[in-house]
Scaffold this motif. Structure first.
Motif, PDB file in Angstrom:
ATOM      1  N   TYR A 255       0.816  -1.214   0.000  1.00  0.00           N
ATOM      2  CA  TYR A 255       0.000   0.000   0.000  1.00  0.00           C
ATOM      3  C   TYR A 255       0.848   1.261   0.000  1.00  0.00           C
ATOM      4  O   TYR A 255       0.407   2.313  -0.438  1.00  0.00           O
ATOM      5  CB  TYR A 255      -0.966  -0.023   1.193  1.00  0.00           C
ATOM      6  CG  TYR A 255      -2.023  -1.083   1.032  1.00  0.00           C
ATOM      7  CD1 TYR A 255      -2.986  -0.979   0.031  1.00  0.00           C
ATOM      8  CD2 TYR A 255      -2.045  -2.216   1.847  1.00  0.00           C
ATOM      9  CE1 TYR A 255      -3.947  -1.962  -0.146  1.00  0.00           C
ATOM     10  CE2 TYR A 255      -2.997  -3.194   1.676  1.00  0.00           C
ATOM     11  CZ  TYR A 255      -3.957  -3.066   0.678  1.00  0.00           C
ATOM     12  OH  TYR A 255      -4.906  -4.039   0.499  1.00  0.00           O
ATOM     13  N   ARG A 256       2.075   1.142   0.470  1.00  0.00           N
ATOM     14  CA  ARG A 256       2.993   2.279   0.401  1.00  0.00           C
ATOM     15  C   ARG A 256       3.420   2.539  -1.041  1.00  0.00           C
ATOM     16  O   ARG A 256       3.543   3.688  -1.473  1.00  0.00           O
ATOM     17  CB  ARG A 256       4.231   1.988   1.263  1.00  0.00           C
ATOM     18  CG  ARG A 256       5.193   3.150   1.372  1.00  0.00           C
ATOM     19  CD  ARG A 256       4.655   4.215   2.304  1.00  0.00           C
ATOM     20  NE  ARG A 256       5.581   5.337   2.416  1.00  0.00           N
ATOM     21  CZ  ARG A 256       5.375   6.384   3.192  1.00  0.00           C
ATOM     22  NH1 ARG A 256       4.273   6.451   3.926  1.00  0.00           N
ATOM     23  NH2 ARG A 256       6.236   7.368   3.231  1.00  0.00           N
ATOM     24  N   LEU A 257       3.618   1.474  -1.798  1.00  0.00           N
ATOM     25  CA  LEU A 257       4.062   1.611  -3.186  1.00  0.00           C
ATOM     26  C   LEU A 257       2.914   1.885  -4.156  1.00  0.00           C
ATOM     27  O   LEU A 257       3.101   2.532  -5.180  1.00  0.00           O
ATOM     28  CB  LEU A 257       4.776   0.331  -3.630  1.00  0.00           C
ATOM     29  CG  LEU A 257       6.155   0.052  -3.040  1.00  0.00           C
ATOM     30  CD1 LEU A 257       6.583  -1.370  -3.391  1.00  0.00           C
ATOM     31  CD2 LEU A 257       7.173   1.054  -3.564  1.00  0.00           C
ATOM     32  N   ASN A 258       1.742   1.397  -3.821  1.00  0.00           N
ATOM     33  CA  ASN A 258       0.635   1.406  -4.768  1.00  0.00           C
ATOM     34  C   ASN A 258      -0.078   2.763  -4.804  1.00  0.00           C
ATOM     35  O   ASN A 258      -1.276   2.872  -4.529  1.00  0.00           O
ATOM     36  CB  ASN A 258      -0.359   0.290  -4.417  1.00  0.00           C
ATOM     37  CG  ASN A 258      -1.344   0.044  -5.535  1.00  0.00           C
ATOM     38  OD1 ASN A 258      -1.050   0.310  -6.697  1.00  0.00           O
ATOM     39  ND2 ASN A 258      -2.513  -0.458  -5.187  1.00  0.00           N
ATOM     40  N   VAL A 259       0.664   3.789  -5.189  1.00  0.00           N
ATOM     41  CA  VAL A 259       0.088   5.129  -5.332  1.00  0.00           C
ATOM     42  C   VAL A 259      -0.566   5.259  -6.703  1.00  0.00           C
ATOM     43  O   VAL A 259      -1.724   5.658  -6.841  1.00  0.00           O
ATOM     44  CB  VAL A 259       1.173   6.206  -5.144  1.00  0.00           C
ATOM     45  CG1 VAL A 259       0.586   7.598  -5.384  1.00  0.00           C
ATOM     46  CG2 VAL A 259       1.780   6.111  -3.744  1.00  0.00           C
TER      47      VAL A 259
END
Length: 237
Positions: free
Chosen positions: A88-92
């Motif tokens: 979720y940190r990467l999935n912008v």
């Protein structure tokens, strides 16, 4: 191994993330990253700083991450192989690139571009030969995606530079591409597209005309199977 994640060394050499400060770093096949390394990456993303090996000093980094994977990371999360917090940190911004078998209109222009890069001084006859081959291969499902296409074009360029003729290249394709080899069994020289039609009909019959099972067996999406059935005038009962 020193700096396996950041690329840093105890001798003071900058790591990859420090070198990418105020720039972009590309992480390919991030789904293959070990969980322990995922923890390190998450820490860098959250704290926006790195520390060289053996040093007590932290260095702020301002970087943009582009990550790629061919795995379903949500399934990897369920199997405890990928951290949900890192996902979720990467999935912008999520960009989905369909496999080559679902965008077959790209095969010809992409293949010709790859061939021209591999052999920029090629003559018109060689380019015509490659174009004809790519047109026939638009029915191939490309399980290796663009990497497989690129490798094929590299082999073709080498064969053509050695003076190989169309008949030899055709036989070579039948031997080197497994699905084409399967389509060609029992054929008396028919075109590759006709072999694909026969293969679709056979797999449909093997799966009792179940389109979902047939698409999965062929490595197609449902929409791709429908498009090919329409192309080959194959009716579904």
């Amino acid at each position: 191994m020193e700096g396996a994640f950041t690329g840093a060394s105890r001798g003071g050499k900058k790591g990859l993330f420090e070198m990418a400060h105020q720039g972009t770093i590309f992480l390919d096949e991030i789904g293959e990253m070990p969980v322990a390394t995922q923890v390190q990456l998450l820490r860098v993303l959250q704290e926006k700083e790195v520390r060289r090996l053996g040093s007590d000093t932290v260095t702020p980094v301002d970087i943009r991450i582009i990550a790629a994977t061919n795995r379903n990371l949500l399934e990897e999360i369920q199997e405890k192989k990928f951290r949900a917090d890192l996902y979720y940190r990467l999935n912008v911004l999520n960009l989905y690139l369909p496999p080559l078998r679902e965008r077959q209109e790209d095969i010809l222009p992409l293949g010709m571009e790859l061939f021209n890069r591999l052999w920029p001084e090629s003559d018109g006859n060689s380019r015509k030969t490659v174009r004809g081959i790519l047109e026939k291969l638009q029915g191939y499902s490309w399980p290796g995606n663009v990497r497989e296409l690129s490798n094929l074009l590299e082999r073709l360029s080498l064969l053509l530079q050695q003076g190989a003729g169309p008949d030899f290249i055709r036989r070579y394709l039948l031997q080197s591409l497994p699905q084409i080899q399967e389509m060609g069994k029992g054929s008396s020289g028919g075109e590759l597209l006709e072999w694909e039609r026969e293969r679709i009909l056979r797999v449909l019959k093997e799966n009792d005309l179940d389109l979902a099972k047939t698409a999965a067996a062929l490595g197609y999406s449902r929409s791709t199977l429908w498009r090919k059935m329409k192309k080959y005038d194959i009716e579904s009962k």
